[in-house]
Design a protein around this motif. Structure first.
Motif, PDB file in Angstrom:
ATOM      1  N   ILE A 175     -24.113  17.077  17.036  1.00  0.00           N
ATOM      2  CA  ILE A 175     -24.966  16.778  15.754  1.00  0.00           C
ATOM      3  C   ILE A 175     -23.950  16.929  14.575  1.00  0.00           C
ATOM      4  O   ILE A 175     -24.020  16.327  13.787  1.00  0.00           O
ATOM      5  CB  ILE A 175     -25.891  17.985  15.631  1.00  0.00           C
ATOM      6  CG1 ILE A 175     -26.987  17.882  16.612  1.00  0.00           C
ATOM      7  CG2 ILE A 175     -26.681  17.933  14.163  1.00  0.00           C
ATOM      8  CD1 ILE A 175     -27.950  19.311  16.736  1.00  0.00           C
ATOM      9  N   ALA A 176     -22.871  17.814  14.718  1.00  0.00           N
ATOM     10  CA  ALA A 176     -22.086  17.828  13.751  1.00  0.00           C
ATOM     11  C   ALA A 176     -21.234  16.417  13.669  1.00  0.00           C
ATOM     12  O   ALA A 176     -20.849  15.963  12.466  1.00  0.00           O
ATOM     13  CB  ALA A 176     -21.029  18.873  13.981  1.00  0.00           C
ATOM     14  N   PHE A 177     -20.787  16.096  14.740  1.00  0.00           N
ATOM     15  CA  PHE A 177     -20.263  14.535  14.726  1.00  0.00           C
ATOM     16  C   PHE A 177     -21.082  13.502  14.205  1.00  0.00           C
ATOM     17  O   PHE A 177     -20.554  12.704  13.311  1.00  0.00           O
ATOM     18  CB  PHE A 177     -20.157  14.330  16.283  1.00  0.00           C
ATOM     19  CG  PHE A 177     -19.691  12.695  16.503  1.00  0.00           C
ATOM     20  CD1 PHE A 177     -18.264  12.221  16.562  1.00  0.00           C
ATOM     21  CD2 PHE A 177     -20.684  11.780  16.758  1.00  0.00           C
ATOM     22  CE1 PHE A 177     -18.012  10.855  16.805  1.00  0.00           C
ATOM     23  CE2 PHE A 177     -20.295  10.344  16.816  1.00  0.00           C
ATOM     24  CZ  PHE A 177     -18.979  10.116  16.923  1.00  0.00           C
ATOM     25  N   ALA A 178     -22.451  13.373  14.340  1.00  0.00           N
ATOM     26  CA  ALA A 178     -23.257  12.669  13.811  1.00  0.00           C
ATOM     27  C   ALA A 178     -23.521  12.692  12.136  1.00  0.00           C
ATOM     28  O   ALA A 178     -23.726  11.737  11.498  1.00  0.00           O
ATOM     29  CB  ALA A 178     -24.707  12.803  14.403  1.00  0.00           C
ATOM     30  N   ILE A 179     -23.253  14.106  11.806  1.00  0.00           N
ATOM     31  CA  ILE A 179     -23.266  14.032  10.319  1.00  0.00           C
ATOM     32  C   ILE A 179     -22.185  13.531   9.609  1.00  0.00           C
ATOM     33  O   ILE A 179     -22.408  12.678   8.706  1.00  0.00           O
ATOM     34  CB  ILE A 179     -23.055  15.595   9.804  1.00  0.00           C
ATOM     35  CG1 ILE A 179     -24.178  16.589  10.333  1.00  0.00           C
ATOM     36  CG2 ILE A 179     -22.727  15.705   8.580  1.00  0.00           C
ATOM     37  CD1 ILE A 179     -24.177  18.051  10.343  1.00  0.00           C
ATOM     38  N   VAL A 227     -28.005  11.975   7.260  1.00  0.00           N
ATOM     39  CA  VAL A 227     -26.898  13.027   6.904  1.00  0.00           C
ATOM     40  C   VAL A 227     -27.774  14.239   6.585  1.00  0.00           C
ATOM     41  O   VAL A 227     -27.444  15.344   7.398  1.00  0.00           O
ATOM     42  CB  VAL A 227     -25.861  12.694   6.108  1.00  0.00           C
ATOM     43  CG1 VAL A 227     -25.111  13.866   5.585  1.00  0.00           C
ATOM     44  CG2 VAL A 227     -25.166  11.456   6.390  1.00  0.00           C
ATOM     45  N   ILE A 228     -28.761  14.436   5.582  1.00  0.00           N
ATOM     46  CA  ILE A 228     -29.403  15.470   5.147  1.00  0.00           C
ATOM     47  C   ILE A 228     -30.069  15.980   6.267  1.00  0.00           C
ATOM     48  O   ILE A 228     -30.047  17.298   6.559  1.00  0.00           O
ATOM     49  CB  ILE A 228     -29.877  15.390   3.889  1.00  0.00           C
ATOM     50  CG1 ILE A 228     -29.137  14.898   2.830  1.00  0.00           C
ATOM     51  CG2 ILE A 228     -30.964  16.470   3.642  1.00  0.00           C
ATOM     52  CD1 ILE A 228     -29.796  14.271   1.597  1.00  0.00           C
ATOM     53  N   ALA A 229     -30.689  15.173   7.013  1.00  0.00           N
ATOM     54  CA  ALA A 229     -31.733  15.683   8.051  1.00  0.00           C
ATOM     55  C   ALA A 229     -30.735  16.074   9.219  1.00  0.00           C
ATOM     56  O   ALA A 229     -31.139  17.346   9.760  1.00  0.00           O
ATOM     57  CB  ALA A 229     -32.426  14.495   8.582  1.00  0.00           C
ATOM     58  N   LEU A 230     -29.508  15.587   9.544  1.00  0.00           N
ATOM     59  CA  LEU A 230     -28.997  16.035  10.536  1.00  0.00           C
ATOM     60  C   LEU A 230     -28.226  17.598  10.224  1.00  0.00           C
ATOM     61  O   LEU A 230     -28.098  18.260  10.929  1.00  0.00           O
ATOM     62  CB  LEU A 230     -27.912  15.266  10.842  1.00  0.00           C
ATOM     63  CG  LEU A 230     -28.036  13.899  11.513  1.00  0.00           C
ATOM     64  CD1 LEU A 230     -27.091  12.664  11.603  1.00  0.00           C
ATOM     65  CD2 LEU A 230     -28.344  14.222  13.055  1.00  0.00           C
ATOM     66  N   SER A 231     -27.807  17.383   8.996  1.00  0.00           N
ATOM     67  CA  SER A 231     -27.346  18.856   8.323  1.00  0.00           C
ATOM     68  C   SER A 231     -28.356  19.896   8.617  1.00  0.00           C
ATOM     69  O   SER A 231     -27.993  21.009   8.942  1.00  0.00           O
ATOM     70  CB  SER A 231     -26.959  18.782   7.002  1.00  0.00           C
ATOM     71  OG  SER A 231     -28.102  18.846   6.211  1.00  0.00           O
ATOM     72  N   PHE A 234     -28.627  20.769  12.554  1.00  0.00           N
ATOM     73  CA  PHE A 234     -27.506  21.701  12.694  1.00  0.00           C
ATOM     74  C   PHE A 234     -27.868  23.083  12.520  1.00  0.00           C
ATOM     75  O   PHE A 234     -27.475  23.813  13.217  1.00  0.00           O
ATOM     76  CB  PHE A 234     -26.227  21.343  12.122  1.00  0.00           C
ATOM     77  CG  PHE A 234     -24.971  21.892  12.523  1.00  0.00           C
ATOM     78  CD1 PHE A 234     -24.201  21.546  13.599  1.00  0.00           C
ATOM     79  CD2 PHE A 234     -24.699  23.211  11.928  1.00  0.00           C
ATOM     80  CE1 PHE A 234     -23.295  22.254  14.037  1.00  0.00           C
ATOM     81  CE2 PHE A 234     -23.313  23.721  12.217  1.00  0.00           C
ATOM     82  CZ  PHE A 234     -22.777  23.353  13.392  1.00  0.00           C
ATOM     83  N   ALA A 235     -28.421  23.321  11.515  1.00  0.00           N
ATOM     84  CA  ALA A 235     -28.694  24.593  11.334  1.00  0.00           C
ATOM     85  C   ALA A 235     -29.682  25.295  12.307  1.00  0.00           C
ATOM     86  O   ALA A 235     -29.513  26.447  12.635  1.00  0.00           O
ATOM     87  CB  ALA A 235     -29.452  24.761   9.828  1.00  0.00           C
ATOM     88  N   VAL A 236     -30.440  24.474  12.749  1.00  0.00           N
ATOM     89  CA  VAL A 236     -31.354  25.152  13.964  1.00  0.00           C
ATOM     90  C   VAL A 236     -30.678  25.186  15.134  1.00  0.00           C
ATOM     91  O   VAL A 236     -30.970  26.139  16.027  1.00  0.00           O
ATOM     92  CB  VAL A 236     -32.710  23.991  13.916  1.00  0.00           C
ATOM     93  CG1 VAL A 236     -33.702  24.494  15.042  1.00  0.00           C
ATOM     94  CG2 VAL A 236     -33.413  24.029  12.594  1.00  0.00           C
ATOM     95  N   ALA A 248     -26.261  23.435   2.713  1.00  0.00           N
ATOM     96  CA  ALA A 248     -26.741  22.058   3.264  1.00  0.00           C
ATOM     97  C   ALA A 248     -27.964  21.543   2.339  1.00  0.00           C
ATOM     98  O   ALA A 248     -27.919  20.300   2.017  1.00  0.00           O
ATOM     99  CB  ALA A 248     -27.533  22.400   4.723  1.00  0.00           C
ATOM    100  N   VAL A 249     -28.776  22.691   1.959  1.00  0.00           N
ATOM    101  CA  VAL A 249     -30.055  22.014   1.134  1.00  0.00           C
ATOM    102  C   VAL A 249     -29.523  21.548  -0.285  1.00  0.00           C
ATOM    103  O   VAL A 249     -29.876  20.461  -0.885  1.00  0.00           O
ATOM    104  CB  VAL A 249     -30.903  23.145   1.128  1.00  0.00           C
ATOM    105  CG1 VAL A 249     -32.086  22.831  -0.072  1.00  0.00           C
ATOM    106  CG2 VAL A 249     -31.852  23.256   2.259  1.00  0.00           C
TER     107      VAL A 249
END
Length: 299
Positions: A175-179, A227-231, A234-236, A248-249
């Motif tokens: 997920i971090a990679f995808a960000i 990007v925002i959705a992925l960030s 990642f939190a979850v 993130a928000v």
């Protein structure tokens, strides 16, 4: 007279070798390497491991950037932004640059393997090969989606950092990679808007030089939303604390606001503000990853 010229020539050549590595780009890559190590460790990773990973990652990125300049020296000569690069002005010879790149990559592989593990070393090597052969040699000159696919190389340091700690790759790592992967196109396209004429003159199909303004803005927006959705995902997935979530928000909202301003006025100055704000956003997000771990788990 010759004695006074030699030190100057030596210093110039040294600066040329440093410039080949694109140090400003490497700084950003390191920002995405170290924080994931904290998340993977669920605490503070050993200093020795961080140092080996940073040194190895720096050398690997430096080698990849050197190869990129070696390959692109013909088009660099036609673009105002890159006309001063070492291989264009002759500060470093192409043969010397090629050897330099090979040495850097060999050192990087050895340091990462010895100081971290084989997976981290292989990931860094694959990222270099992808950047050189897939992005630079193939996609950059043939496809308007070059930076979309080629961005995978720039996102690889996230995986290198994670693998250095755990010896494996988890969902959080991907997920971090995808960000970073989805962040790269809007970040780079903002810069490409500023230099669209340069890319057009060099016959490089960067999206802003070959597509309509609306098409560029739509694609930048879609990537930014991803990007925002992925960030947030990642939190979850990583079960982060409030510090990361707030970053993130708020960071995502600020970046989105800058992009909205570009919709209102596709001005070169606005595009460059989006470019710089994208760097600040990614830096904030990844620093918050590490800070969140420190707050929750301590030193």
């Amino acid at each position: 007279m010759l004695a006074t010229l030699r030190p100057s020539l030596s210093a110039s050549t040294l600066r040329g070798y440093v410039a080949l590595t694109k140090p400003r780009i490497i700084e950003l890559l390191l920002v995405t390497t170290v924080p994931p190590m904290f998340v993977a460790e669920r605490g503070v990773p050993s200093l020795a491991l961080v140092v080996f990973t940073v040194v190895g990652g720096t050398l690997s990125a430096a080698g990849a950037n050197t190869f990129n300049m070696y390959i692109d020296r013909d088009i660099d000569a036609t673009m105002a932004r890159t006309a001063h690069r070492p291989l264009v002005v002759g500060t470093v010879t192409p043969r010397a640059a090629l050897i330099y790149g090979v040495v850097l990559e060999a050192l990087a592989f050895g340091i990462l393997w010895w100081g971290a593990n084989l997976l981290a070393a292989l990931l860094a090597l694959v990222a270099c090969l992808f950047y050189v052969f897939v992005y630079t040699l193939w996609l950059k000159r043939t496809s308007a989606q070059n930076i979309v696919i080629g961005g995978a190389a720039g996102a690889a340091p996230v995986l290198v950092g994670w693998a250095a700690v755990t010896g494996s790759l988890s969902l959080e790592a991907w997920i971090a990679f995808a960000i970073v992967f989805f962040w790269t196109p809007p970040h780079f396209w903002a810069l490409a808007i500023r230099y669209a004429d340069d890319y057009g003159a060099a016959d490089v199909p960067m999206l802003p030089s070959v597509a309509s303004e609306r098409s560029v803005l739509v694609q930048m927006t879609l990537h930014t939303v991803a990007v925002i959705a992925l960030s947030l995902w990642f939190a979850v997935a990583a079960e982060t604390g409030a510090l990361y979530l707030v970053a993130a928000v708020s960071g995502g909202a600020a970046f989105g606001w800058q992009l909205l301003a570009l919709w209102r006025s596709l001005h070169l100055g606005t595009a460059m503000r989006v470019f710089h704000s994208s760097i600040a956003y990614l830096g904030l997000l990844f620093v918050a990853m590490a800070a969140d771990v420190i707050v929750r788990f301590g030193w």
